[in-house]
Design an enzyme around this catalytic site. Structure first.
Site, short mmCIF file in Angstrom:
data_model
loop_
_atom_site.label_atom_id
_atom_site.label_comp_id
_atom_site.label_asym_id
_atom_site.label_seq_id
_atom_site.Cartn_x
_atom_site.Cartn_y
_atom_site.Cartn_z
N THR A 48 -2.11 17.48 4.57
CA THR A 48 -1.29 16.22 4.31
C THR A 48 -1.93 15.38 5.86
OG1 THR A 48 1.09 16.06 5.22
CG2 THR A 48 0.52 17.04 3.11
N CYS A 49 -1.47 13.84 5.68
CA CYS A 49 -1.95 13.27 6.73
C CYS A 49 -0.93 13.60 8.10
CB CYS A 49 -1.80 11.52 6.36
SG CYS A 49 -0.26 11.25 5.67
N ALA B 175 -1.90 -12.50 0.28
CA ALA B 175 -1.84 -11.49 -0.38
C ALA B 175 -2.17 -10.20 0.34
CB ALA B 175 -3.10 -11.07 -1.47
N GLY B 176 -2.20 -10.73 1.81
CA GLY B 176 -2.05 -9.46 3.32
C GLY B 176 -1.26 -8.30 2.99
N HIS C 289 11.21 26.90 7.11
CA HIS C 289 10.14 26.04 7.12
C HIS C 289 9.74 25.35 6.56
CE1 HIS C 289 7.74 23.46 10.28
NE2 HIS C 289 6.42 23.66 8.89
N ARG D 228 0.39 17.23 8.47
CA ARG D 228 1.23 18.34 8.88
C ARG D 228 -0.69 19.03 8.07
NH1 ARG D 228 5.21 20.48 8.53
NH2 ARG D 228 6.19 17.98 8.37
#
Lengths: 426, 271
Positions: free
Chosen positions: A52-53, A193-194, A102, A55
């Site tokens: 994932t982003c 709309a930022g 874990h 791990r």
């Protein structure tokens, strides 16, 4: 003597920098190649990869051999063209129950960067599905991951680890939900709309907000977002009129002046007949005139309020770690029992096979002393005797496996006493 | 038996209130069902107490304010249990059951050990009148509680205080809705109470004594709750203003039950 070991080798947001994590991240469509590469090294019988982003982790099953772990580190270094996998400060290796614990903590969101975030459980499930489809899982990882899914659900069901909003945009929606019972019957106006405004609008959409109006200085941006979120784009000079109609106003512009001034808003608000109006001001400098908060049934909350909510919710989630760990401890105990029973299975099978061979050989030799109609009785008699002889040794072995006391000695003694061979040797 | 239950009952309500308070302040969620079960058991004991009282003294316990208080406590408890089941919200229990405990403590402390009833009060019409009054008072009490909770959350959100009240209470709209439901129920039963009372007065005394403190406070309360309901439905008043009105109505009820009952002359003192 342990027939196998579970290992996890990985790196995550706590051990590695973003650059390091990026360099070893694997896209889902590439996982299959990596899984097969690890299996083809010949050291491991089962493998699941989770990337994932935050791990990248490899769960492997194989013989207890530290050299194999070294080889895996090297293999991953080569595959990712990095050297982090050999760096013990960046990567971690856990084995057996530590590896299981874990994974359970990961699935429960206890190891996530945003404590208790719910997406990780789905990501663990996806990783397992990919490994299943690649045929790189077996009985041990199957059980380990199924237990992890169960743990993930249990922790979320029995603790408040996922409770409360922990981002500014979700805190804004949480606050709206403290005023309105059902957002699906409400309408909202997004001014600007930022990025933050868009995120808040998306959160509102995920809560099934009935109608969403979007306005922006650059009309194209409003139109694009409105199309994507099935809302309505409004010209930037017409949004004020909506104050008489909508229930929630989110303002997130870079304007140096108020986008909603009290003087111009009050006449429109008076047309609402006291229906509540909630302003979420996510802009710095502020967009909504704070004096509007003095009106009955008008609520104005700014980014500072939302930050307070986020921090309080994170504190509450931290308090849920001990009860979540208690649930994990229980599951670890059951999983360990299962693992122990698995370790003694080969010797029980081997013992049974050995005695069955002996029995059959003796029966064949003795058949000539019996008439044919008594052969069935002979079979029954010898099978019964064999079961009685084996009952106590097998029971002792199972108990030794459960209790762990002198397990290794007993298993070794059984192998020697009965001259047994493992499945592999046979 | 009556004496024993008279001691046990307030103790049980105090215990349940403390458990609800623990549930509210500790934000501990797992004990919730246990507390609800204990409340159910306490209400069971309360029902037993009422039955034992009726069988011991051979009349419905409405002969004195202390007897009415225990019925009000029971009615509020039952209505609360129903609301809790409907909303699945236990965070208001501390407030409601705290009030129930208060009523029961007051009842247990002041209730007479021996009991006789004025023959006038044995009329079935009078029983209906008091039953409606008890339900009306209970509805108004609950509406006042939800009005209070509404104001607590309202001021917390307005003042950007995101503490325990913000975390534990249901949305403002839910509190407002429950407040209005309870107020409507209270108003309806109060209307029935007043009509039955006038009818009973006419039958029992052959004339209506409207200039009585009890009747005056009841009529003022009825008018206030009439305004509460109309204001929300037709005039679009804000939740805050309506909540304050409900609290005023509840204050009138308190005056009627305390000051009028104990300090002012009223023909309602039959015993």
């Amino acid at each position: 003597m342990k027939a196998f070991e579970i290992y996890v080798i990985g790196l995550n947001h706590k051990s590695a920098s973003l650059e390091q994590r990026e360099s070893v991240a694997i896209a889902p469509q590439e996982l299959d190649t990596y899984l097969k590469m690890i299996i083809s090294s010949g050291h491991w019988s089962e493998v699941v990869g989770l990337s994932t982003c935050n791990r990248t982790e490899w769960y492997v099953v194989g013989p207890t051999n530290p050299e194999f772990v070294k080889c895996l580190r090297t293999l991953l270094n080569i595959a990712n063209s990095v050297d982090h996998w050999s760096n013990p400060e960046v990567t971690y290796v856990k084995k057996h129950t530590d590896a299981a614990r874990h994974l359970f903590r990961v699935a429960a969101g206890l190891d996530s960067q945003v404590l208790g975030e719910p997406q990780i459980l789905g990501q663990v499930k996806d990783a397992f599905t990919i490994a299943m489809e690649a045929n790189t899982t077996g009985p041990i990882l199957n059980n380990l991951f199924q237990t992890a899914f169960h743990v993930g659900k249990e922790v979320r069901a029995h603790t408040e680890i996922g409770a409360g909003a922990v981002s500014v945009s979700s805190a804004a929606v949480e606050l709206a939900s403290k005023i309105f019972r059902d957002l699906s019957k409400r309408s909202a106006l997004l001014i600007g709309a930022g990025e933050t405004g868009e995120l808040t609008a998306r959160h509102l959409k995920s809560k099934n907000i009935n109608t969403l109006y979007i306005t922006n200085r650059t009309p194209e941006k409003a139109e694009n977002l409105a199309t994507e979120l099935e809302g309505y784009a409004l010209p930037f000079d017409e949004y004020l009129e909506q104050l008489a109609e909508v229930d929630i106003v989110i303002s997130a512009t870079n304007s140096p002046k108020y986008t909603v001034e009290a003087a111009s808003a009050k006449p429109l608000i008076s047309r609402r007949q006291n229906r509540p109006l909630f302003f979420i001001d996510i802009a710095v400098p502020r967009d909504i005139d704070p004096s509007l908060n003095k009106l009955d049934n008008v609520f104005v909350n700014d980014i500072e309020d939302l930050n307070i909510i986020v921090h309080k919710n994170l504190d509450l989630r931290r308090e849920e770690i001990p009860p979540a760990d208690a649930i994990i401890d229980e599951e670890i105990s059951s999983f360990t029992d299962w693992l122990k029973s698995l370790e003694v299975k080969p010797i029980i099978a081997s013992l049974h096979r050995k005695f069955e061979q002996l029995r059959q050989a003796e029966v064949e030799k003795s058949k000539k002393y019996f008439s044919q109609e008594n052969w069935d009785d002979l079979e029954k008699l010898t099978t019964g005797l064999m079961k009685k002889f084996l009952h106590i040794p097998m029971m002792q072995l199972r108990e030794a496996a459960q209790n762990g006391n002198g397990q290794l000695k007993r298993i070794e003694a059984a192998y020697e006493l009965f001259d047994l061979k493992t499945d592999h040797e046979e | 038996m009556v004496e024993l239950l008279n001691i046990i009952l307030p103790a049980l309500y105090v215990l349940v209130t403390l458990l609800y308070a623990f549930h509210f302040f500790s934000e501990e969620r797992r004990s919730g069902n246990l507390i609800t079960t204990l409340l159910g058991l306490t209400l069971g004991v309360h029902l037993l107490y009422i039955i034992v009282r009726i069988t011991t003294f051979h009349h419905y316990p409405t002969a004195s304010p202390a007897q009415v208080f225990t019925l009000i406590a029971f009615a509020i408890g039952i209505i609360y249990l129903w609301i809790e089941a409907m909303l699945s919200v236990k965070s208001t229990g501390m407030f409601v059951i705290g009030l129930v405990a208060g009523f029961q403590l007051l009842s247990s402390a002041t209730i007479a050990r021996t009991d006789t009833i004025n023959p006038l009060l044995q009329s079935p019409l009078f029983s209906l009148h008091t039953s409606a009054a008890i339900l009306g008072y209970s509805g108004i009490t609950i509406s006042a509680l939800y009005a209070t909770l509404y104001l607590l959350l309202f001021y917390d959100i307005k003042g950007s205080k995101f503490g325990i009240v913000y975390n534990q209470l249901p949305p403002l709209e839910v509190l407002d809705s429950m407040h209005m439901k309870a107020a409507s129920a209270g108003f309806s039963f109060l209307t029935v109470t007043i009509l039955l009372g006038i009818l009973w007065l006419k039958l029992a005394f052959h004339h209506v004594m409207l200039l009585d403190w009890k009747i005056i406070t009841a009529l003022v309360t009825w008018a206030i709750f009439g305004i509460v309901i109309a204001s929300k439905k037709f005039w679009g008043w804000s939740g805050k203003r309506v909540a304050y009105f409900s609290l005023t109505g509840f204050f009138m009820i308190l005056v009627s039950m305390t000051v009028v009952n104990y300090f002012l002359t009223s023909f309602h003192r039959f015993h």
